[in-house]
Design an enzyme around this catalytic site. Structure first.
Site, mmCIF file in Angstrom:
data_model
loop_
_atom_site.group_PDB
_atom_site.id
_atom_site.type_symbol
_atom_site.label_atom_id
_atom_site.label_comp_id
_atom_site.label_asym_id
_atom_site.label_seq_id
_atom_site.Cartn_x
_atom_site.Cartn_y
_atom_site.Cartn_z
ATOM 1 N N ALA A 174 18.919 -26.841 74.776
ATOM 2 C CA ALA A 174 20.110 -27.380 72.862
ATOM 3 C C ALA A 174 20.672 -28.053 73.235
ATOM 4 O O ALA A 174 20.946 -29.340 73.359
ATOM 5 C CB ALA A 174 20.342 -25.692 72.833
ATOM 6 N N ARG A 175 21.911 -27.386 74.104
ATOM 7 C CA ARG A 175 22.784 -28.460 74.859
ATOM 8 C C ARG A 175 22.688 -27.786 75.971
ATOM 9 O O ARG A 175 23.125 -26.853 76.579
ATOM 10 C CB ARG A 175 23.827 -27.912 74.431
ATOM 11 C CG ARG A 175 24.266 -28.682 72.935
ATOM 12 C CD ARG A 175 24.289 -30.273 72.617
ATOM 13 N NE ARG A 175 25.115 -30.901 71.995
ATOM 14 C CZ ARG A 175 22.969 -31.659 71.093
ATOM 15 N NH1 ARG A 175 22.098 -31.915 70.681
ATOM 16 N NH2 ARG A 175 23.862 -32.239 69.537
ATOM 17 N N ARG A 209 15.767 -23.716 62.298
ATOM 18 C CA ARG A 209 14.371 -24.362 62.004
ATOM 19 C C ARG A 209 14.187 -24.544 63.639
ATOM 20 O O ARG A 209 12.936 -24.635 63.186
ATOM 21 C CB ARG A 209 14.994 -25.547 61.512
ATOM 22 C CG ARG A 209 15.610 -24.757 60.198
ATOM 23 C CD ARG A 209 16.196 -26.121 59.656
ATOM 24 N NE ARG A 209 17.254 -27.116 58.422
ATOM 25 C CZ ARG A 209 18.652 -25.745 58.827
ATOM 26 N NH1 ARG A 209 18.713 -26.584 60.331
ATOM 27 N NH2 ARG A 209 19.319 -26.116 57.428
ATOM 28 N N ILE A 210 14.532 -24.611 64.551
ATOM 29 C CA ILE A 210 14.058 -25.639 65.849
ATOM 30 C C ILE A 210 12.860 -24.800 66.430
ATOM 31 O O ILE A 210 11.504 -24.544 66.292
ATOM 32 C CB ILE A 210 14.715 -26.332 66.381
ATOM 33 C CG1 ILE A 210 15.083 -27.747 66.114
ATOM 34 C CG2 ILE A 210 13.729 -26.466 67.846
ATOM 35 C CD1 ILE A 210 16.816 -28.425 66.773
ATOM 36 N N HIS A 232 17.279 -35.965 77.295
ATOM 37 C CA HIS A 232 17.788 -35.527 75.643
ATOM 38 C C HIS A 232 16.469 -36.598 74.911
ATOM 39 O O HIS A 232 17.311 -37.348 74.215
ATOM 40 C CB HIS A 232 19.019 -36.202 75.490
ATOM 41 C CG HIS A 232 19.702 -34.645 75.095
ATOM 42 N ND1 HIS A 232 21.110 -34.816 74.461
ATOM 43 C CD2 HIS A 232 18.927 -34.669 73.405
ATOM 44 C CE1 HIS A 232 21.309 -33.920 73.156
ATOM 45 N NE2 HIS A 232 20.267 -34.207 72.755
ATOM 46 N N ARG A 277 22.122 -14.948 66.641
ATOM 47 C CA ARG A 277 22.917 -13.591 65.982
ATOM 48 C C ARG A 277 22.248 -12.855 64.448
ATOM 49 O O ARG A 277 22.940 -11.870 63.666
ATOM 50 C CB ARG A 277 24.158 -14.474 65.013
ATOM 51 C CG ARG A 277 24.913 -15.056 65.963
ATOM 52 C CD ARG A 277 26.154 -16.263 64.756
ATOM 53 N NE ARG A 277 24.975 -17.447 64.607
ATOM 54 C CZ ARG A 277 25.041 -17.833 63.942
ATOM 55 N NH1 ARG A 277 26.493 -17.655 63.201
ATOM 56 N NH2 ARG A 277 23.935 -18.937 63.380
ATOM 57 N N GLU A 295 25.470 -34.587 80.501
ATOM 58 C CA GLU A 295 25.194 -36.127 80.329
ATOM 59 C C GLU A 295 25.416 -37.154 80.391
ATOM 60 O O GLU A 295 27.224 -37.717 79.607
ATOM 61 C CB GLU A 295 24.640 -36.203 79.300
ATOM 62 C CG GLU A 295 23.434 -34.663 79.112
ATOM 63 C CD GLU A 295 22.791 -34.264 77.768
ATOM 64 O OE1 GLU A 295 22.860 -35.676 76.923
ATOM 65 O OE2 GLU A 295 22.362 -33.612 77.390
#
Ligand code: GLV
Ligand code: GLV
Length: 322
Positions: free
Chosen positions: A236-237, A157-158, A284, A178, A266
């Site tokens: 993302a992360r 979605r992002i 973030h 994927r 973080e």
């Protein structure tokens, strides 16, 4: 019997009031800081539902300390902080906050891409430092986006919301992930394998979830595939990128710059990133608007209200437990 809800951090006010009005016993961790491990463990001991944050490790130990728990409503779209397999094995539902933050996170992504390529943060510092002596033809030249290639790692979605916005800047869009999406669902982006994405991107922007397949996906070897003129953006992360390898690549001039909203540990930031003018740093903030944080609290609360009403939590990520 009333439902006991432990909220690990104070949230935008409205939604929690709705939970109390519906008869839930809500206990909110009172301080403006993340709950300590001990406070979390104590908080969940009697709880039927936990409203958790992405900094709370909802792991096997915590789940075992919460014998009554039936729902973990995570206040984030990502839920890599929750051990979903253990939760499922214990019959605990897990929910996230999808949808409401996609456009917001995409806006922040474009803000960081533009800040990086047009050197907005550097320019601001330059003016404030009193260094500006007048218009100059070579002053703080950036890199244009028109006609360049934006590589999107993860077209969820992002990623799709980023693609929609980026199109207005005249970029060519490539993506990997994927799933190869049907053209109608890929927002004009073409699927390529990861290696090709890295080799062709002028700007690489990361929007995949963190899991065993994506942890350190961008390690030293893959970072070498990026062109020296390329920019890397991580929304993302932090753990998707090997941060030390990224610093090495920047130091060696193998990358033009990076904009990071997320970090491996973080709130620690690798010292090699601080002080680099070719790096833009944000704490973030992808979903950090008043509107979106309120909407996220509402979705988290709606999942608890569903539980209270005996309905399936609406954004459950492990529906097999229901
Ligand atoms: C933020 O990083 C989220 O996953 O919502
Ligand atoms: C987030 O909502 C995503 O699926 O990318």
């Amino acid at each position: 019997m009333s439902l006991r809800v432990f909220v690990s951090r104070d949230l935008p006010p409205g939604p929690l009031d709705a939970l109390r009005a519906a008869g839930a016993e809500v206990s909110v961790h009172p301080h403006d800081r993340p709950a300590t491990r001990a406070e979390l463990l104590a908080g969940v001991a009697e709880a039927d539902a936990l409203l958790s944050q992405l900094v709370d490790a909802v792991d096997a130990e915590l789940l075992a300390a919460a014998p009554r728990l039936r729902l973990v409503a995570n206040y984030a779209v990502g839920y890599d902080n929750v051990d979903v397999a253990v939760a499922s094995a214990r019959g605990v539902a897990v929910s996230n906050t999808p949808g409401v933050l996609s456009e917001t996170t995409a806006e922040h992504t474009l803000a960081l891409i533009l800040a990086l390529t047009r050197r907005v943060v550097e320019a601001d510092a330059y003016v404030r430092a009193g260094r500006w002596t007048g218009w100059s033809p070579q002053l703080l030249l950036g890199t244009g986006l028109n006609g360049k290639t934006l590589g999107i790692l993860g077209l969820g979605r992002i990623g799709r919301a980023v693609a929609r916005r980026a199109r207005a800047f005249g970029v060519n869009l490539l993506y990997t992930g994927r799933t190869q999406r049907a053209p109608a669902e890929s927002e004009g982006a073409s699927w390529v394998p990861l290696e090709e994405l890295l080799e062709r991107a002028d700007v690489l922007t990361i929007h995949c979830p963190l899991n065993d397949q994506t942890r350190h996906l961008l390690d030293a070897e893959r970072l070498r595939l990026l062109r020296p003129s390329a920019y890397l953006v991580n929304m993302a992360r932090g753990e998707v990128v090997h941060e030390a390898a990224l610093v090495e690549a920047l130091e060696a001039g193998r990358l033009a710059g990076a904009a990071l909203d997320v970090f491996e540990r973080e709130p620690e930031v690798h010292p090699g990133l601080i002080g680099r003018p070719d790096v833009v740093l944000a704490p973030h903030l992808g979903s950090a608007t008043v509107e979106t944080r309120t909407a996220m609290a509402q979705i988290a609360v709606d999942n608890v209200l569903d539980l209270l009403a005996g309905e399936p939590p609406r954004t459950c990520v492990n529906p097999e437990v229901l």
